[in-house]
Design a protein around this motif. Structure first.
Motif, mmCIF file in Angstrom:
data_model
loop_
_atom_site.group_PDB
_atom_site.id
_atom_site.type_symbol
_atom_site.label_atom_id
_atom_site.label_comp_id
_atom_site.label_asym_id
_atom_site.label_seq_id
_atom_site.Cartn_x
_atom_site.Cartn_y
_atom_site.Cartn_z
ATOM 1 N N SER A 197 15.583 65.962 -0.295
ATOM 2 C CA SER A 197 15.286 67.220 -0.986
ATOM 3 C C SER A 197 14.977 68.331 0.013
ATOM 4 N N GLN A 198 14.236 67.978 1.070
ATOM 5 C CA GLN A 198 13.888 68.962 2.098
ATOM 6 C C GLN A 198 15.128 69.389 2.885
ATOM 7 N N VAL A 199 15.984 68.433 3.195
ATOM 8 C CA VAL A 199 17.210 68.745 3.947
ATOM 9 C C VAL A 199 18.097 69.691 3.137
ATOM 10 N N LYS A 200 18.188 69.458 1.822
ATOM 11 C CA LYS A 200 18.992 70.321 0.961
ATOM 12 C C LYS A 200 18.468 71.751 0.945
ATOM 13 N N LYS A 201 17.167 71.902 1.177
ATOM 14 C CA LYS A 201 16.558 73.239 1.226
ATOM 15 C C LYS A 201 16.734 73.892 2.595
ATOM 16 N N GLY A 202 17.399 73.168 3.485
ATOM 17 C CA GLY A 202 17.636 73.725 4.818
ATOM 18 C C GLY A 202 16.543 73.421 5.824
ATOM 19 N N LYS A 203 15.620 72.519 5.465
ATOM 20 C CA LYS A 203 14.525 72.177 6.365
ATOM 21 C C LYS A 203 14.972 71.157 7.400
ATOM 22 N N ARG A 204 14.420 71.283 8.605
ATOM 23 C CA ARG A 204 14.659 70.295 9.654
ATOM 24 C C ARG A 204 13.560 69.241 9.585
ATOM 25 N N ILE A 205 13.939 67.993 9.584
ATOM 26 C CA ILE A 205 12.992 66.892 9.455
ATOM 27 C C ILE A 205 12.701 66.308 10.836
ATOM 28 N N SER A 206 11.431 66.321 11.209
ATOM 29 C CA SER A 206 11.039 65.759 12.502
ATOM 30 C C SER A 206 10.560 64.322 12.318
ATOM 31 N N SER A 207 10.452 63.589 13.410
ATOM 32 C CA SER A 207 9.951 62.212 13.325
ATOM 33 C C SER A 207 8.504 62.210 12.839
ATOM 34 N N PHE A 208 7.737 63.259 13.213
ATOM 35 C CA PHE A 208 6.360 63.352 12.716
ATOM 36 C C PHE A 208 6.359 63.485 11.194
ATOM 37 N N ASP A 209 7.227 64.361 10.665
ATOM 38 C CA ASP A 209 7.301 64.549 9.209
ATOM 39 C C ASP A 209 7.567 63.219 8.508
ATOM 40 N N ILE A 210 8.487 62.441 9.064
ATOM 41 C CA ILE A 210 8.849 61.162 8.464
ATOM 42 C C ILE A 210 7.669 60.200 8.495
ATOM 43 N N LYS A 211 7.020 60.087 9.635
ATOM 44 C CA LYS A 211 5.904 59.149 9.765
ATOM 45 C C LYS A 211 4.742 59.545 8.875
ATOM 46 N N TYR A 212 4.466 60.838 8.800
ATOM 47 C CA TYR A 212 3.347 61.291 7.963
ATOM 48 C C TYR A 212 3.667 61.076 6.481
ATOM 49 N N ALA A 213 4.890 61.456 6.067
ATOM 50 C CA ALA A 213 5.275 61.276 4.668
ATOM 51 C C ALA A 213 5.263 59.795 4.292
ATOM 52 N N ALA A 214 5.729 58.944 5.209
ATOM 53 C CA ALA A 214 5.734 57.502 4.954
ATOM 54 C C ALA A 214 4.309 56.979 4.784
ATOM 55 N N LYS A 215 3.395 57.480 5.610
ATOM 56 C CA LYS A 215 1.990 57.065 5.521
ATOM 57 C C LYS A 215 1.406 57.433 4.159
ATOM 58 N N MET A 216 1.746 58.635 3.679
ATOM 59 C CA MET A 216 1.257 59.073 2.370
ATOM 60 C C MET A 216 1.798 58.169 1.267
#
Length: 305
Positions: free
Chosen positions: A52-71
């Motif tokens: 969903s974030q990528v479709k909005k044009g957002k760049r996904i960092s490894s930090f974003d992935i790890k934090y979102a996964a933790k949540m």
């Protein structure tokens, strides 16, 4: 889409697989997930959020992935809503500054809603940088006419008197982190231009005495090193149409023995005062190298033992 989520050379693939104990199989623009039902469902939810974030044009960092996964792993999916959407400020180089954690988002919202905000947390949680980004946004939107950045000139084990040069040259090392953040946000030329015009001011806390700060966004950094008297002096400088953000790490007080931290004291004095807010960030809000988070936890464990 899959490539943007998994990163160059599928760099994020191992991260997601290890976090959820699943196997990810890229197939064109799709990703097949294999594993135990619960883990698969969590991984799919994460991938859908990232997509969903990528479709909005957002760049996904490894930090974003790890934090979102933790949540997701902690069952806090609802707190992730619109977490990555809010862009505070865009730097001179086109980089978008935004909250990266739930704690950071609460901090930014508190600044929006209150005229005085205290943010307390360990190193690397973005306390100062986010406050400065918010200050830049307020200046850009003409909500304030100037930005004032200040720190107490307290020595952390080194003697100020041994540094060469004039008084300004002696205090510059204490203020250098503020300059560095400004250069990152605005660019060197614009910072110099704004400082010449008085739109941005960087000064030791002692320079605030006797002033009334109207139409200003004022940031007091390293506030754990203020005395009780200095904290009261600073807070009573606030004028009309101004905001103040006070940041500090109460685990790193460098005041001389016998001096009490004004930041620690103010949490007790002003806890019931309306119109201001206290925000507490933790090791989970650290956005520096992963080792910084581990170091903070190790120190906390050592000090509590």
């Amino acid at each position: 889409m899959a490539q943007q989520i998994l990163g160059d050379l599928d760099g994020n693939l191992d991260v997601i697989e290890n976090l959820f104990s699943v196997q990810l199989i890229p197939k064109g623009q799709e990703i097949v997930v294999k594993g135990e039902t619960e883990e698969v469902e969590q991984a799919i939810f994460l991938l859908e959020q990232l997509s969903s974030q990528v479709k909005k044009g957002k760049r996904i960092s490894s930090f974003d992935i790890k934090y979102a996964a933790k949540m997701v792993k902690e069952g806090k999916e609802s707190q992730m809503e619109n977490l990555f959407d809010e862009i505070i400020y865009t730097t001179a180089r086109g980089k978008s500054i935004k909250p990266k954690t739930v704690g950071q988002k609460e901090y930014v919202q508190a600044i929006d809603k209150n005229d005085i905000v205290f943010c307390i947390g360990p190193a690397g949680t973005g306390k100062t940088f986010l406050a400065m980004a918010m200050a830049m946004a307020h200046l850009k939107d003409q909500k304030v006419n100037r930005i004032i950045l200040t720190r107490p000139a307290v020595e952390a084990g080194e003697n100020l008197g041994f540094l060469p040069g004039s008084f300004q040259e002696k205090v510059d090392p204490y203020l250098r982190p503020l300059y560095d953040a400004l250069f990152d946000l605005l660019g060197v030329e614009k910072v110099e231009k704004y400082m010449e015009k008085g739109i941005i001011e960087i000064a030791p806390l002692a320079y605030m005495r006797g002033r009334t700060l109207d139409d200003s966004f004022v940031i007091l950094d390293e506030a754990q090193n203020t005395t009780s008297e200095q904290m009261k002096m600073f807070l009573t400088r606030l004028g009309f149409d101004s905001k103040a953000v006070v940041t500090g790490d109460v685990t790193q007080v460098d005041l001389p023995s016998g001096k009490h931290s004004g930041l620690i004291e103010v949490t007790k004095i002003l806890k019931d005062v309306k119109g201001l807010s206290f925000v507490y960030l933790s090791d989970s809000d650290v956005v520096r190298h992963e080792l910084v988070q581990r170091i903070i936890l190790a120190y906390e464990k050592y000090n509590s033992g």
